[in-house]
Structure formats: structure tokens, C-alpha cells
Design a protein around this motif. Structure first.
Motif, PDB file in Angstrom:
ATOM      1  N   SER A  48       0.816  -1.218   0.000  1.00  0.00           N
ATOM      2  CA  SER A  48       0.000   0.000   0.000  1.00  0.00           C
ATOM      3  C   SER A  48       0.843   1.258   0.000  1.00  0.00           C
ATOM      4  O   SER A  48       0.446   2.299  -0.540  1.00  0.00           O
ATOM      5  CB  SER A  48      -0.928   0.014   1.216  1.00  0.00           C
ATOM      6  OG  SER A  48      -1.879  -1.009   1.143  1.00  0.00           O
ATOM      7  N   LYS A  49       2.015   1.185   0.602  1.00  0.00           N
ATOM      8  CA  LYS A  49       2.858   2.372   0.710  1.00  0.00           C
ATOM      9  C   LYS A  49       3.364   2.835  -0.651  1.00  0.00           C
ATOM     10  O   LYS A  49       3.790   3.973  -0.797  1.00  0.00           O
ATOM     11  CB  LYS A  49       4.033   2.076   1.650  1.00  0.00           C
ATOM     12  CG  LYS A  49       3.592   1.762   3.073  1.00  0.00           C
ATOM     13  CD  LYS A  49       4.765   1.369   3.945  1.00  0.00           C
ATOM     14  CE  LYS A  49       4.294   1.006   5.363  1.00  0.00           C
ATOM     15  NZ  LYS A  49       5.415   0.588   6.243  1.00  0.00           N
ATOM     16  N   ARG A  50       3.321   1.942  -1.648  1.00  0.00           N
ATOM     17  CA  ARG A  50       3.760   2.309  -2.984  1.00  0.00           C
ATOM     18  C   ARG A  50       2.724   3.115  -3.735  1.00  0.00           C
ATOM     19  O   ARG A  50       3.060   3.899  -4.618  1.00  0.00           O
ATOM     20  CB  ARG A  50       4.043   1.047  -3.817  1.00  0.00           C
ATOM     21  CG  ARG A  50       5.179   0.220  -3.359  1.00  0.00           C
ATOM     22  CD  ARG A  50       5.264  -1.065  -4.190  1.00  0.00           C
ATOM     23  NE  ARG A  50       5.090  -0.818  -5.619  1.00  0.00           N
ATOM     24  CZ  ARG A  50       5.053  -1.779  -6.523  1.00  0.00           C
ATOM     25  NH1 ARG A  50       5.164  -3.039  -6.149  1.00  0.00           N
ATOM     26  NH2 ARG A  50       4.899  -1.501  -7.795  1.00  0.00           N
ATOM     27  N   PHE A  51       1.464   2.895  -3.445  1.00  0.00           N
ATOM     28  CA  PHE A  51       0.423   3.316  -4.362  1.00  0.00           C
ATOM     29  C   PHE A  51       0.278   4.819  -4.515  1.00  0.00           C
ATOM     30  O   PHE A  51       0.106   5.324  -5.625  1.00  0.00           O
ATOM     31  CB  PHE A  51      -0.913   2.658  -3.981  1.00  0.00           C
ATOM     32  CG  PHE A  51      -1.127   1.372  -4.719  1.00  0.00           C
ATOM     33  CD1 PHE A  51      -0.270   0.300  -4.515  1.00  0.00           C
ATOM     34  CD2 PHE A  51      -2.147   1.233  -5.633  1.00  0.00           C
ATOM     35  CE1 PHE A  51      -0.437  -0.882  -5.213  1.00  0.00           C
ATOM     36  CE2 PHE A  51      -2.323   0.056  -6.328  1.00  0.00           C
ATOM     37  CZ  PHE A  51      -1.465  -1.004  -6.119  1.00  0.00           C
ATOM     38  N   LYS A  52       0.313   5.549  -3.432  1.00  0.00           N
ATOM     39  CA  LYS A  52       0.160   7.000  -3.557  1.00  0.00           C
ATOM     40  C   LYS A  52       1.331   7.577  -4.324  1.00  0.00           C
ATOM     41  O   LYS A  52       1.154   8.435  -5.206  1.00  0.00           O
ATOM     42  CB  LYS A  52       0.048   7.651  -2.182  1.00  0.00           C
ATOM     43  CG  LYS A  52      -0.234   9.151  -2.273  1.00  0.00           C
ATOM     44  CD  LYS A  52      -0.511   9.752  -0.913  1.00  0.00           C
ATOM     45  CE  LYS A  52      -0.869  11.223  -1.044  1.00  0.00           C
ATOM     46  NZ  LYS A  52      -1.172  11.839   0.280  1.00  0.00           N
ATOM     47  N   ARG A  53       2.555   7.109  -3.999  1.00  0.00           N
ATOM     48  CA  ARG A  53       3.716   7.619  -4.729  1.00  0.00           C
ATOM     49  C   ARG A  53       3.618   7.254  -6.204  1.00  0.00           C
ATOM     50  O   ARG A  53       3.942   8.045  -7.088  1.00  0.00           O
ATOM     51  CB  ARG A  53       5.013   7.057  -4.150  1.00  0.00           C
ATOM     52  CG  ARG A  53       6.252   7.644  -4.836  1.00  0.00           C
ATOM     53  CD  ARG A  53       7.553   7.169  -4.218  1.00  0.00           C
ATOM     54  NE  ARG A  53       7.830   5.776  -4.520  1.00  0.00           N
ATOM     55  CZ  ARG A  53       7.834   4.814  -3.628  1.00  0.00           C
ATOM     56  NH1 ARG A  53       7.563   5.081  -2.362  1.00  0.00           N
ATOM     57  NH2 ARG A  53       8.099   3.567  -3.976  1.00  0.00           N
ATOM     58  N   SER A  54       3.164   6.042  -6.493  1.00  0.00           N
ATOM     59  CA  SER A  54       3.018   5.606  -7.870  1.00  0.00           C
ATOM     60  C   SER A  54       2.073   6.528  -8.625  1.00  0.00           C
ATOM     61  O   SER A  54       2.344   6.921  -9.769  1.00  0.00           O
ATOM     62  CB  SER A  54       2.491   4.170  -7.914  1.00  0.00           C
ATOM     63  OG  SER A  54       2.287   3.739  -9.234  1.00  0.00           O
ATOM     64  N   ALA A  55       0.962   6.888  -8.001  1.00  0.00           N
ATOM     65  CA  ALA A  55      -0.012   7.760  -8.646  1.00  0.00           C
ATOM     66  C   ALA A  55       0.566   9.142  -8.906  1.00  0.00           C
ATOM     67  O   ALA A  55       0.409   9.711  -9.995  1.00  0.00           O
ATOM     68  CB  ALA A  55      -1.265   7.871  -7.778  1.00  0.00           C
ATOM     69  N   ILE A  56       1.247   9.689  -7.912  1.00  0.00           N
ATOM     70  CA  ILE A  56       1.801  11.035  -8.043  1.00  0.00           C
ATOM     71  C   ILE A  56       2.874  11.084  -9.128  1.00  0.00           C
ATOM     72  O   ILE A  56       2.897  11.992  -9.967  1.00  0.00           O
ATOM     73  CB  ILE A  56       2.381  11.507  -6.691  1.00  0.00           C
ATOM     74  CG1 ILE A  56       1.246  11.703  -5.682  1.00  0.00           C
ATOM     75  CG2 ILE A  56       3.181  12.790  -6.855  1.00  0.00           C
ATOM     76  CD1 ILE A  56       1.729  11.961  -4.267  1.00  0.00           C
ATOM     77  N   VAL A  57       3.762  10.089  -9.101  1.00  0.00           N
ATOM     78  CA  VAL A  57       4.861  10.089 -10.055  1.00  0.00           C
ATOM     79  C   VAL A  57       4.367   9.778 -11.466  1.00  0.00           C
ATOM     80  O   VAL A  57       4.701  10.480 -12.427  1.00  0.00           O
ATOM     81  CB  VAL A  57       5.944   9.076  -9.617  1.00  0.00           C
ATOM     82  CG1 VAL A  57       7.002   8.931 -10.696  1.00  0.00           C
ATOM     83  CG2 VAL A  57       6.586   9.526  -8.311  1.00  0.00           C
ATOM     84  N   ALA A  58       3.559   8.727 -11.625  1.00  0.00           N
ATOM     85  CA  ALA A  58       3.119   8.303 -12.954  1.00  0.00           C
ATOM     86  C   ALA A  58       2.223   9.339 -13.616  1.00  0.00           C
ATOM     87  O   ALA A  58       2.212   9.458 -14.848  1.00  0.00           O
ATOM     88  CB  ALA A  58       2.391   6.965 -12.864  1.00  0.00           C
ATOM     89  N   ALA A  59       1.471  10.109 -12.827  1.00  0.00           N
ATOM     90  CA  ALA A  59       0.571  11.107 -13.386  1.00  0.00           C
ATOM     91  C   ALA A  59       1.317  12.217 -14.116  1.00  0.00           C
ATOM     92  O   ALA A  59       0.725  12.949 -14.917  1.00  0.00           O
ATOM     93  CB  ALA A  59      -0.309  11.693 -12.288  1.00  0.00           C
ATOM     94  N   ARG A  60       2.609  12.340 -13.865  1.00  0.00           N
ATOM     95  CA  ARG A  60       3.401  13.365 -14.536  1.00  0.00           C
ATOM     96  C   ARG A  60       3.689  13.005 -15.993  1.00  0.00           C
ATOM     97  O   ARG A  60       4.036  13.872 -16.797  1.00  0.00           O
ATOM     98  CB  ARG A  60       4.745  13.555 -13.804  1.00  0.00           C
ATOM     99  CG  ARG A  60       4.629  14.095 -12.396  1.00  0.00           C
ATOM    100  CD  ARG A  60       5.967  14.007 -11.685  1.00  0.00           C
ATOM    101  NE  ARG A  60       6.986  14.853 -12.294  1.00  0.00           N
ATOM    102  CZ  ARG A  60       7.376  16.039 -11.830  1.00  0.00           C
ATOM    103  NH1 ARG A  60       6.816  16.526 -10.728  1.00  0.00           N
ATOM    104  NH2 ARG A  60       8.314  16.727 -12.430  1.00  0.00           N
ATOM    105  N   VAL A  61       3.554  11.713 -16.333  1.00  0.00           N
ATOM    106  CA  VAL A  61       3.958  11.244 -17.661  1.00  0.00           C
ATOM    107  C   VAL A  61       2.735  11.112 -18.556  1.00  0.00           C
ATOM    108  O   VAL A  61       1.767  10.450 -18.198  1.00  0.00           O
ATOM    109  CB  VAL A  61       4.681   9.887 -17.571  1.00  0.00           C
ATOM    110  CG1 VAL A  61       5.294   9.539 -18.918  1.00  0.00           C
ATOM    111  CG2 VAL A  61       5.749   9.909 -16.479  1.00  0.00           C
ATOM    112  N   ASN A  62       2.792  11.727 -19.725  1.00  0.00           N
ATOM    113  CA  ASN A  62       1.674  11.668 -20.667  1.00  0.00           C
ATOM    114  C   ASN A  62       2.232  11.352 -22.053  1.00  0.00           C
ATOM    115  O   ASN A  62       2.815  12.207 -22.715  1.00  0.00           O
ATOM    116  CB  ASN A  62       0.917  12.991 -20.680  1.00  0.00           C
ATOM    117  CG  ASN A  62      -0.338  12.935 -21.540  1.00  0.00           C
ATOM    118  OD1 ASN A  62      -0.796  11.858 -21.908  1.00  0.00           O
ATOM    119  ND2 ASN A  62      -0.880  14.091 -21.863  1.00  0.00           N
ATOM    120  N   HIS A  63       2.092  10.093 -22.467  1.00  0.00           N
ATOM    121  CA  HIS A  63       2.650   9.672 -23.755  1.00  0.00           C
ATOM    122  C   HIS A  63       1.935   8.405 -24.192  1.00  0.00           C
ATOM    123  O   HIS A  63       1.537   7.584 -23.353  1.00  0.00           O
ATOM    124  CB  HIS A  63       4.157   9.410 -23.619  1.00  0.00           C
ATOM    125  CG  HIS A  63       4.839   9.175 -24.926  1.00  0.00           C
ATOM    126  ND1 HIS A  63       4.936   7.923 -25.512  1.00  0.00           N
ATOM    127  CD2 HIS A  63       5.454  10.031 -25.785  1.00  0.00           C
ATOM    128  CE1 HIS A  63       5.575   8.020 -26.658  1.00  0.00           C
ATOM    129  NE2 HIS A  63       5.908   9.272 -26.858  1.00  0.00           N
TER     130      HIS A  63
END
Length: 360
Positions: A52-67
């Protein structure tokens, strides 16, 4: 909500679960419908509190990428103390299942296409300062099977922003290696610096991982082996020898050699000697590879000491020559094959090139 989700469950007031789809080392994946937009989405939820500790960071980081070559992060929510990540849904499977599921290696044309698209996705992440850190075949989603209608980098669960220092002890999973609770990545695709100094790795660690994956796809051989025994080989940065078939056939040699050389350039021991993702995209764009549609057929017969024969397909018989087959062994009647068909005109049967023997 404490267990796996059921069809019909509603999350966040808008995401209706359709069915269980798949699972990884640390997460369950469900297909769901966004009732607000009527869009089908992938709904991911961790298997345990550590994940669970990964998920918020994953969302924040991955949301920066649009391709187009990166799975788009759409939403993140917490309900009943459980975390959910919403991504675009990809009709297909990960690279390991979709492409390596029926073959031990890919021909150079397919490898070059995969290489190019993965490089584009990684470059897009690097443009916004995101280091993926866990690139491996199971984190590359493929749509359209061998026709590669879609290819998307996904699962930024252990990604970081360039320059950030994160708590490595809380990252990782069953398919991710943690050495002394510090090194993060997946063997056999982990860069040497990810083992030696994981808190300070840069985008060049992703480049190494891309090269290691392409070497594996091209040869059927993990460049440094598997398991903990691979660590010393990774640190030495001396990949395995190429199987002879990779560059032996003159029909495939030019492109195969270019793909392998480019993959090896990604696995230089010194990160500064590796290409950037943008340089990799440009180099892949200079490779002369075909995007012809692939078909599956069965070898109907072979003649003249297996030098040529015919493949039975849904659209009629197709001629092949042994020099057009990528791999170490010749074909026999009854073998299942993957091939591209090329019309030659007149009354002659279409020609198959390239031809790849399927193992399943």
C-alpha cells in the motif's frame, strides 16, 4: 472492504468493478467501468499493507507522464482504508506473456519495434524527471499481440523523481530485489549502480534495463543470468555470449547486429557512457524494421532437405525459404509459425518473411 473485489462493487462513487483481470507480485488488477465517462479502466489495489505504501507515490509520479507509450494514470482514491490506483485499460497482456509466451526469442524486426516504442515511453518519463527503476517485461503492456497495436510502460510503483531520495525499505515486492533493504529493481534487468548506490541512481539506470530486456528478447538469454548469481555478472557488466543463430543468417544479420549493438551500448558499466533515452529513440528510429502484420500458420510441407516449403494459413498457402526463418533449428511439417506475408504477383504463392517458430 478487506478482501478481493467482486463484480459489481462500486468504488469512489464511480468505478464499477467488471471482473478480476490479473495480478502481480504486490497487486490485484481488475477491469472496471468509469460510470461517469463510460470508459473501461484498470483498477489496481495492493495485496498487503506493505504494498500500500507504494500506491500513492506511484499515482503522483506516474501522473506526470503523458505519452502513448506509457499507461496513463487517471485517478487515485482511498476507500475503507484501502488504496486504489486507476489507469487506462490495455486490452492485452504484459510483454512476458504476450510475446515470450509462445517463443523463446523474437526476430530482429519485432525486437526493433519493441525497442523503439519502449525507448519512447522511457524518454517521456525522463522528460518530466521520472526514473522508473523497475523496467522489466512484466511492466510492459502489449496490445494486439505480435502486431503490437499498443505498447505501454506501466507500474511506476518504485519510480522516483530525479534527485529525490526515498525510503527504499518500503519499496519493492516479490518480483523486485531488495538487497540489505536498499537496492531496488528486478534481476536480471537491474543496473550495477542500482545495486551499489540505489539512493542516487539516475535515468541511466532505466537505459541499462531497456538494453538488458532487448538483449533477452533478441537472444532468448538473460544477459547476466537469473537470481542472486547474476549480481556479480551485472557488476562486471559483461553480458552473455550471443547464440550463433542471432547473427549467422545473412538475411537477418544486419538488423540483428544493429539491435544487439544498441542494446549493449545501454549496458555500459559507466552510466555516462550509455545513451540518453532521446538518443536511444533517435537510434531506434534509424533502424530499418518492418511493421508488416503477423499471422500464425502451420507448416504444410517441407522439401529439398528442408530448404523450402509451404505454410498453411487462414488465407491460403504461403511459400517460405529456410533463409527466411529466424532461429537455430529448421522447420518440419506440423510446426506452428509466426510470419509476415508478402504478395509477389502473378500466379506465384505469397512469400513469408520473417518466419519464427512458435514453441506452443
Amino acid at each position: 472492504m478487506t478482501g478481493p473485489l467482486d463484480a459489481g462493487d462500486l468504488l469512489g462513487g464511480r468505478y464499477r468493478v467488471l471482473n478480476y483481470h490479473a495480478e502481480g507480485g504486490m497487486q490485484y488488477v481488475y477491469a472496471a467501468i468509469d460510470e461517469l465517462t463510460r470508459r473501461k479502466v484498470a483498477l489496481k489495489t495492493p495485496k498487503n499493507n506493505s504494498a500500500s505504501k507504494r500506491f500513492k507515490r506511484s499515482a503522483i509520479v506516474a501522473a506526470r507522464v503523458n505519452h502513448p507509450n506509457v499507461a496513463k494514470t487517471l485517478d487515485y482514491l482511498v476507500e475503507d482504508e484501502r488504496r486504489f490506483l486507476i489507469e487506462e485499460f490495455i486490452e492485452g497482456a504484459d510483454l512476458a506473456k504476450s510475446l515470450l509466451g509462445q517463443v523463446n526469442f523474437l526476430d530482429p524486426y519485432l525486437c526493433a519495434r519493441v525497442f523503439h516504442h519502449v525507448a519512447k515511453g522511457v524518454a517521456a518519463a525522463h522528460h518530466v524527471g521520472v526514473v522508473h527503476r523497475d523496467l522489466k517485461p512484466t511492466n510492459i503492456m502489449i496490445g494486439g499481440g505480435y502486431n503490437l497495436t499498443e505498447l505501454k510502460v506501466t507500474d511506476f510503483g518504485v519510480a522516483k523523481l530525479a534527485g529525490d531520495v526515498i525510503d527504499e525499505a518500503n519499496a519493492g515486492g516479490e518480483q523486485t530485489l531488495l538487497l540489505s533493504a536498499t537496492a531496488v529493481g528486478a534481476l536480471p534487468y537491474m543496473a550495477p549502480e542500482a545495486i551499489e548506490a540505489p539512493r542516487t541512481i539516475t535515468t541511466k539506470a532505466d537505459i541499462w534495463s531497456v538494453g538488458a530486456m532487448i538483449f533477452h528478447l533478441s537472444t532468448g538469454v538473460e544477459p547476466f543470468g537469473t537470481g542472486l548469481l547474476a549480481v556479480n555478472k551485472i557488476l562486471a557488466a559483461v553480458p552473455a555470449e550471443l547464440p550463433q543463430f542471432v547473427t549467422r543468417n545473412p538475411q537477418f544479420h544486419p538488423l540483428a547486429a544493429q539491435v544487439i549493438d544498441l542494446a549493449k551500448s545501454c549496458m555500459k558499466r559507466n552510466p555516462d557512457e550509455r545513451p540518453s533515452a532521446d538518443e536511444l529513440v533517435r537510434s531506434c528510429g534509424e533502424l530499418c524494421y518492418s511493421s508488416s502484420l503477423r499471422e500464425v500458420g502451420t507448416v504444410k510441407r517441407v522439401q529439398d532437405h528442408k530448404q523450402w516449403g509451404f505454410i498453411r494459413s487462414d488465407n491460403g498457402d504461403v511459400f517460405f525459404h529456410a533463409n527466411c526463418v529466424f532461429g537455430a533449428a529448421g522447420l518440419s511439417a506440423g510446426d506452428k509459425v509466426l510470419f509476415s506475408k508478402h504478395e509477389v504477383g502473378g500466379n506465384a504463392a505469397p512469400r513469408a518473411y520473417p518466419v519464427l517458430k512458435l514453441t506452443k
